[in-house]
Scaffold this motif. Sequence first.
Motif, PDB file in Angstrom:
ATOM      1  N   ILE A  17       0.842  -1.193   0.000  1.00  9.47           N
ATOM      2  CA  ILE A  17       0.000   0.000   0.000  1.00  9.47           C
ATOM      3  C   ILE A  17       0.877   1.243   0.000  1.00  9.47           C
ATOM      4  N   ARG A  18       0.591   2.136  -0.932  1.00  6.98           N
ATOM      5  CA  ARG A  18       1.368   3.364  -1.083  1.00  6.98           C
ATOM      6  C   ARG A  18       0.776   4.486  -0.232  1.00  6.98           C
ATOM      7  N   PRO A  19       1.602   5.455   0.188  1.00 12.62           N
ATOM      8  CA  PRO A  19       1.112   6.552   1.034  1.00 12.62           C
ATOM      9  C   PRO A  19       0.377   7.622   0.239  1.00 12.62           C
ATOM     10  N   THR A  20      -0.842   7.296  -0.173  1.00 11.85           N
ATOM     11  CA  THR A  20      -1.674   8.222  -0.939  1.00 11.85           C
ATOM     12  C   THR A  20      -2.951   8.522  -0.167  1.00 11.85           C
ATOM     13  N   ILE A  21      -3.653   9.547  -0.602  1.00 11.43           N
ATOM     14  CA  ILE A  21      -4.915   9.911   0.054  1.00 11.43           C
ATOM     15  C   ILE A  21      -5.938   8.772  -0.023  1.00 11.43           C
ATOM     16  N   PRO A  22      -6.160   8.141  -1.186  1.00 11.49           N
ATOM     17  CA  PRO A  22      -7.112   7.020  -1.223  1.00 11.49           C
ATOM     18  C   PRO A  22      -6.709   5.866  -0.305  1.00 11.49           C
ATOM     19  N   SER A  23      -5.402   5.605  -0.188  1.00 14.98           N
ATOM     20  CA  SER A  23      -4.946   4.517   0.674  1.00 14.98           C
ATOM     21  C   SER A  23      -5.257   4.813   2.131  1.00 14.98           C
ATOM     22  N   ILE A  24      -4.990   6.038   2.551  1.00 13.24           N
ATOM     23  CA  ILE A  24      -5.259   6.412   3.943  1.00 13.24           C
ATOM     24  C   ILE A  24      -6.761   6.415   4.208  1.00 13.24           C
ATOM     25  N   GLU A  25      -7.530   6.851   3.227  1.00  8.34           N
ATOM     26  CA  GLU A  25      -8.988   6.815   3.378  1.00  8.34           C
ATOM     27  C   GLU A  25      -9.473   5.380   3.530  1.00  8.34           C
ATOM     28  N   LEU A  26      -8.876   4.458   2.794  1.00 13.22           N
ATOM     29  CA  LEU A  26      -9.240   3.040   2.901  1.00 13.22           C
ATOM     30  C   LEU A  26      -9.015   2.536   4.326  1.00 13.22           C
TER      31      LEU A  26
END
Length: 438
Positions: free
Chosen positions: A323-332
């Motif tokens: 998992i990459r440190p992106t906004i969608p990932s953190i939202e998930l």
Amino acid sequence: MIGRRDGPLMRPSSSGGAAYSLRKSRIVAAVSVGILLGCIFAFLYPHGIFAFNSQFTTRRLSKLDSQVLSSSCESADKVNLLKSEIAAASNKNAELKKQVKELTERLKLAEQVKDLAQKQVMVMGEAHKAGPFGTVKSLRTNPTVIPDESVNPRLAKILEKVAIEREIIVALANSNVKEMVEVWFSSIKRVGIHNYIVVALDDEIAQFCESNNVPVYKRDPDVGIDPIGKTGGNHVVSALKFRILREFLVLGYSVLLSDVDIVYLQNPFNHLYRDSDVESMSDGHNNMTAYGYNDVFNEPAMGWAQYAHTMRIWVYNSGFFYIRPTIPSIELLDRVATRLNSGGGWDQALFNEELFFPSRPGFEGLHAAKRTMDIYLFMNSKVLFKTVRKDANLSKLMPVIVHVNYHPDKLPRMKAVVEFYVNGKKDALEPFPDGSKW
């Protein structure tokens, strides 16, 4: 010569007597006027003229005293009023500071969003027309977030030493799975992977990792959560990882989340695409189930429309994903953690629901890019024991990892995987059934 006297008294002449009488009458008149004026003043001012002046002065002084007293009272009131105004100003100042803090945080978030948008533009490039038919391809790589070390400064310092190119393998463990942890990190060391860390959920596993020169991070205790992590089984521990993973992502690191029932046979970082928010291994056991297929539903009662086409895919495994440190990932991670905290459930089911369910009335789906890993490189234990070990060609392939997720007898099967792929023992997998006995 002695002069002659006229007598004992000199007698005035007739003209002199008239003048004398006039002077005498004037004196009498003056005395009378004085007496009259004295009577009048005595009547009008019985206490005397100076007593009036004294009374007037007293009244003035009394009036001045009243004014001074009144002024003093007014000053006290003003002081009290000023005190209340100062107290109100202090409260208002505190409220303003709070608002400034909130606005600063919003500004920081807005700047981050702006920066992400700018980076997205850089990724996408300038707007352009669509190319010829069949040549148009979209870019799915979301920009990473700005690292925020204030979230966990201690962890940030550890990751600076352990991570390589801001990537790291992360596993959660407690003392209940110590034997599996040993097989896990032994396989990692054998492959030559250095960027990995164990998040220890109790002191015993932390000491065990330190004694074996395994990078370890002991979390600060969370009341009501860590006791579960210390004593709970695999599913309970899995529920913690979404909260813990969030810190890694916010710090700006890409994470290869790993359960401890996994044997490493190659370096997984050499086999990642890094073009999506989430890159996960599948619970599917063949190309159809792992990568998706058109499943036709038959309802004869519908007559001409009895066949309905459905899209099917087996779930992603929440025990091994990149998992990459992106906004969608953190939202998930936030979505899954919130649902786990509110209503419970199986973390893997919730993980897939949030990742795959589309937007609909009353629900906004997650806009995250995803990729399914190669099932023969990132292999689950159903693929291995049901298919690969029985196929002469497939058994010659060297997987990147083997995840013993389909079987409860994890430790002996992990050791058998090491014997089969590392030590070359060809019959090491034969004693085990395809599935479990219960």
